[in-house]
Write an enzyme that holds these catalytic residues in place. Structure first.
Site, PDB file in Angstrom:
ATOM      1  N   PRO A 192      -1.782 -55.189  -3.857  1.00 10.40           N
ATOM      2  CA  PRO A 192      -1.328 -53.898  -3.322  1.00 10.40           C
ATOM      3  C   PRO A 192      -0.474 -53.065  -4.287  1.00 10.40           C
ATOM      4  O   PRO A 192      -0.177 -51.907  -3.993  1.00 10.40           O
ATOM      5  CB  PRO A 192      -0.512 -54.300  -2.086  1.00 10.40           C
TER       6      PRO A 192
ATOM      7  N   LYS B 234      -4.261 -49.095  -4.116  1.00 14.35           N
ATOM      8  CA  LYS B 234      -5.646 -48.639  -4.237  1.00 14.35           C
ATOM      9  C   LYS B 234      -6.586 -49.095  -3.115  1.00 14.35           C
ATOM     10  O   LYS B 234      -7.688 -48.574  -2.975  1.00 14.35           O
ATOM     11  CB  LYS B 234      -6.233 -49.160  -5.570  1.00 14.35           C
TER      12      LYS B 234
ATOM     13  N   TYR C  99       9.272 -48.518  -7.191  1.00 20.47           N
ATOM     14  CA  TYR C  99       8.702 -49.796  -7.625  1.00 20.47           C
ATOM     15  C   TYR C  99       9.720 -50.415  -8.585  1.00 20.47           C
ATOM     16  O   TYR C  99      10.062 -49.803  -9.599  1.00 20.47           O
ATOM     17  CB  TYR C  99       7.384 -49.578  -8.383  1.00 20.47           C
TER      18      TYR C  99
ATOM     19  N   TYR D 270      -2.791 -43.750 -10.775  1.00 20.52           N
ATOM     20  CA  TYR D 270      -2.137 -43.848  -9.458  1.00 20.52           C
ATOM     21  C   TYR D 270      -2.697 -42.815  -8.476  1.00 20.52           C
ATOM     22  O   TYR D 270      -2.962 -43.129  -7.319  1.00 20.52           O
ATOM     23  CB  TYR D 270      -0.624 -43.689  -9.615  1.00 20.52           C
TER      24      TYR D 270
END
Ligand code: PHB
Length: 393
Positions: A292, A296, A200, A384
């Site tokens: 997104p 989840k 990310y 997460y």
């Protein structure tokens, strides 16, 4: 026709619920407006929490996920030209699996078909009747014929544009929404993974995400204008943008490949705090949407189904209605936790048009903190993997 539970929508929520009910001896019929080919090929996200994997395994549909999905014990955060790892397993004892949502759908459809489950594709003109009585019904058209399905309960798993939520009187509904001023440009490309784990990335040019689908197919995204068009993006322009946002100063580069799919999705947070009305219950995207970034969406749908399955089981087996009565209250705890986490990840990682240099430095400061403080990293990791808060049990 009559059944016990009428389910609208053959996404992960509707199909999994139907199969779990079947395993408990409870009958259901699933109605879907699209074709089997359409639902099995629509490209969506692909991160499964441990709890999602456990429920799919319990439902007997976990074999291909275990064989072909990729187990990940951490992910990387890229910012300021460096990469730092969040050790999910070290911090929480849990991991996640990357396995595309349409693969989960294929496995669930195959299981329903093998069990002779009632699954109608291509239905149209669906409408709900008598949901505030104890004899609700669903009317629809299938293969040219007008049909009516009488049931004890209607479960709306038909997404945010479906008829289910819209069937609850407006005056009884309470909705919460936030629309983000950016979208994600997604690609599928051929080639090896760029990294062992998801990346990310926060960059002044915007967010990017490096994910995977298989050893030979990769999934990547970058923040874009939600009104932009895929035609404006040549392959060369896409790779230049991804390299600019993700490559590290120490020479770690993402791997280019042949792009064979491009799409743009908008980003929205939404919660319908009214998840039930009479004999109608909403699950998954019909009741809530997350951006997104926190991975989840499908996990929340599966968590709703877990709660509903137990509640319907208690109703049919023990003649108890209390779990059904508490469905919304129980489900909303997990939903709001995930809403906050997804909003927080999104806000920390995305470029906001017009943000001041001060605000940009706050994003970097937050990333420095979650990647250097064990407690801050643990907070991120437990959200997460899906074990944060009281709803984890
Ligand atoms: C994906 O692989 O499609 C994916 C992974 C992680 C996200 C969102 C999407 O947060």
């Amino acid at each position: 026709m009559r059944t016990q539970v009428g389910i609208i929508g053959a996404g992960p929520a509707g199909l999994l619920l139907s199969h779990l009910l079947h395993l408990r001896g409870i009958e259901s019929v699933v109605l879907e407006s699209r074709t089997r080919e359409q639902i099995e090929s629509t490209i969506r996200a692909g991160v499964l929490e441990q709890g999602t994997m456990d429920l799919l395994t319990e439902a007997g549909v976990g074999a291909r996920m275990k064989a072909e999905g990729a187990l990940h014990h951490g992910f990387e955060l890229a910012f300021e030209g460096k990469r730092r790892r969040i050790d999910l397993t070290g911090l929480t004892g849990h991991s996640i699996t990357v396995y595309a949502q349409h693969e989960v759908i294929k496995d669930l459809v195959a299981a329903r078909v093998a069990a002779d489950g009632a699954l109608r594709f291509g239905v149209s003109e669906t409408s709900l009747h008598g949901i505030d009585t104890d004899k609700p019904s669903i009317r629809y058209r299938h293969e040219g014929e007008a049909c009516e399905l009488q049931c004890d309960f209607v479960i709306g798993c038909d997404g945010s544009q479906g008829v289910s939520r819209a069937s609850i009187p407006q005056a009884l509904r309470k909705d919460y929404e936030r629309v983000y001023p950016f979208g994600w440009f997604g690609i599928l490309c051929e080639g090896p993974p760029s990294s062992d784990e998801l990346i990310y990335a926060r960059h002044d040019r915007g967010f990017a995400l490096i994910s995977t689908r298989s050893p030979n197919v990769q999934r990547m995204y970058f923040q874009c204008d939600p009104k932009d068009s895929v035609e404006n993006w040549s392959d060369d322009r896409i790779w230049a943008e991804l390299h600019a946002r993700v490559d590290s100063h120490d020479g770690q580069k993402i791997v280019d490949g042949k792009i064979f799919q491009k799409n743009i999705v908008g980003m929205r947070s939404f919660v319908s705090a009214t998840m039930q009305h009479g004999r109608l219950f909403l699950a998954g995207d019909a009741a809530h949407i997350v951006p997104p970034t926190g991975a989840k969406g499908m996990n929340l749908a599966v968590a709703d189904v877990r709660v509903l399955t137990q509640a319907l089981d208690a109703f049919y087996v023990d003649s108890r209605a209390d779990l059904l009565e508490r469905y919304t209250e129980t489900a909303l705890k997990r939903i709001w936790r995930a809403e906050h986490f997804s909003y927080w990840m999104t806000s920390m990682m995305h470029r906001v048009e017009g943000a001041s240099p001060f605000e940009q430095q706050l994003q970097v400061a937050e990333l420095e903190y979650v990647t250097t403080s064990r407690s801050a990293a643990t907070a991120m990791a437990e959200n997460y993997v899906g074990v944060a808060g009281a709803q984890a049990s």
